[in-house]
Scaffold this active site. Structure first.
Site, PDB file in Angstrom:
ATOM      1  CG  HIS A 161      28.384 -39.878  69.806  1.00 55.08           C
ATOM      2  ND1 HIS A 161      27.507 -40.814  70.308  1.00 55.08           N
ATOM      3  CD2 HIS A 161      27.713 -39.235  68.820  1.00 55.08           C
ATOM      4  CE1 HIS A 161      26.360 -40.750  69.638  1.00 55.08           C
ATOM      5  NE2 HIS A 161      26.455 -39.795  68.735  1.00 55.08           N
ATOM      6  CB  SER A 282      52.420 -33.674  90.705  1.00 59.17           C
ATOM      7  OG  SER A 282      53.204 -34.758  91.133  1.00 59.17           O
TER       8      SER A 282
END
Ligand code: ARG
Length: 487
Positions: A161, A282
């Site tokens: 999970h 970026s």
């Protein structure tokens, strides 16, 4: 005889009528480059068989074969790729007729149709690509196994999970990539058997009254057997569906790896660093190192699923036998094939160059009560209580630890006393030590270094067998191609 620029396909029934925009819409020439080579081999084998069966004169056959070899050597770009000829089959026949005259070259298509021809070509072109993909998979599998060997003692945390669960090693984690990849290899090897069967001789769909020899062309073209039903021979494309479905499954497995590369290289996980070559930055944030390659791969792999659904939909309600719809499958098939080939190379390179942050992995391995399961198991072993009881007791240990902001070893004594249980310090210490958790899990498939080592060796020996099988297939195909070009 053919007049200059006469359309050998349409001149009879259709009086050479063409409308440019219709022809451009209908042609398969842009993606027929994928079957150009196979089509020539198919032509050569068929012509050779026609000669041997005395269906055409030997001297005509020899001229046709020699001319086909020239076309092969010059390549597809030297041909007149006129869309009104429909496809590569007619372009090649038209070129032969231009150079040898119709009285000789016009005999090549005896006892054959473009329907059995294209089905044969596709199978030949696809088997080459399946072998290319298999080689790449085997290569990547070997790299992953090497990396797993390096990290069979590198402690890390495992998740369920996406929550911290139990300590493992990074080597064990890497074997969770190798294991499905082995099945991807096996699936493609198995599919190859159903790709490598020969439809040539099926004719348009009802074979031919000429005394052709299907076994001879099957042998010349390196197929394992002939397709027994001629209607099935021209109509079925389940060999393509099966391949594309396998590529979708492979793509799903690869995509999960990409996802983990993105997660693990993030600051929150920080367990791996991607090589600069496999990242981007970026345009505004100068500090950024982004996992764009893994992201692009993850997205490109999705297009394989789209292609599969497209092809399923094209095929699902076609009546027997050949329908031109079948032509529109090809670009989707090749798109999936090339996406798989390119992406496999990239992911292999990306994984092989990761930097493993062993310190961070170790730090995470002991966080968040990851050893609680082993503590419960220890109580079962040492105090002879049922696992369910031990699970409740350790659950209480964890709850108290969280409430009081303490480690498990700081609260366990009180809990054990409450339940009247005895456990000596060294046993507690061992149960709470992540590497001891790993070492004790040495059953088949477990993370214990000795078991990971055994598993790696067993994967390696199997991969050697697959590699041998794939290499034998590649060699066989090279031999038949050489033979055809030397006829
Ligand atoms: N270009 C066609 C294809 O890819 C070849 C077969 C054409 N056959 C026909 N009957 N029109 O399927």
């Amino acid at each position: 005889m053919q007049k200059n620029n006469e359309n050998i396909l349409r001149r009879g029934r259709l009086g050479s009528s063409t409308k440019k925009e219709v022809m451009n819409y209908m042609t398969s020439l842009s993606f027929d480059k994928e079957i150009f080579e196979s089509d020539i081999f198919c032509d050569i084998a068929h012509t050779k068989m026609l000669m041997e069966q005395n269906i055409i004169l030997e001297e005509d056959g020899i001229k046709i074969i020699n001319e086909l070899k020239k076309i092969y050597n010059n390549g597809m770009d030297c041909l007149n790729l006129d869309p009104s000829l429909d496809d590569i089959h007619m372009v090649i026949e038209s070129e032969l007729i231009k150079n040898l005259g119709e009285d000789v070259a016009g005999r090549m298509h005896t006892g054959r149709s473009r329907n059995d021809e294209v089905a044969t070509d596709l199978r030949m072109a696809l088997r080459d690509k399946i072998l290319t993909i298999l080689k790449l998979l085997i290569n990547m599998q070997k790299n992953i196994l090497n990396l797993a060997k390096e990290h069979k003692e590198t402690l890390t945390i495992g998740y369920t999970h996406l929550q911290h669960a139990q300590p493992i090693t990074f080597g064990h984690h890497l074997l969770s990539y190798a294991s499905p990849m082995e099945r991807d290899i096996l699936r493609l090897i198995d599919t190859y058997k159903r790709v490598n069967i020969c439809p040539l001789g099926s004719g348009a769909f009802a074979t031919t009254g000429f005394n052709i020899n299907r076994n001879a062309t099957k042998e010349l073209l390196g197929f394992d057997s002939v397709i027994e039903n001629s209607m099935d021979g021209v109509a079925s494309r389940d060999f393509i569906l099966e391949t594309m479905a396998n590529l979708s499954i492979l793509g799903t497995n690869l995509s999960k790896i990409c996802e983990e590369m993105v997660l693990f290289s993030s600051c929150e996980f920080g367990t791996i660093d991607l090589a600069n070559e496999y990242t981007s930055t970026s345009s505004i944030m100068p500090q950024k190192k982004n996992p764009d390659v893994a992201e692009i791969a993850r997205a490109k792999l999705s297009t394989i699923n789209g292609n599969l659904v497209t092809v399923l939909t094209i095929l699902k309600a076609l009546p027997n036998t050949y329908n031109r719809d079948l032509q529109e499958i090809s670009p989707h098939l090749w798109d999936s094939v090339y996406t798989t080939i390119d992406t496999l190379k990239i992911i292999d390179g990306m994984i092989s160059t990761i930097k493993v942050n062993a310190d961070r992995m170790e730090e995470l391995a002991e966080k968040n009560y990851s050893t609680a399961t082993e503590l419960a198991d220890t109580l079962v072993r040492e105090c002879n209580i049922p696992f369910r009881t031990a699970h409740g007791i350790v659950g209480e240990v964890v709850r108290l630890s969280i409430e009081n902001n303490k480690n498990m070893n700081e609260v366990i004594r009180d809990v054990l006393d409450k339940f009247n249980l005895k456990l000596n310090d060294s046993k507690i210490e061992k149960a709470l030590t992540p590497m001891e958790n790993v070492k004790i899990r040495k059953v088949i498939g477990g993370p214990a270094p000795e078991e990971v080592e055994r598993a790696i060796n067993s994967y390696c020996s199997r991969i050697e067998n697959y590699e041998k099988e794939v290499n034998e297939k590649i060699e066989k195909i090279e031999i038949i191609k050489n033979n055809l070009l030397n006829l």
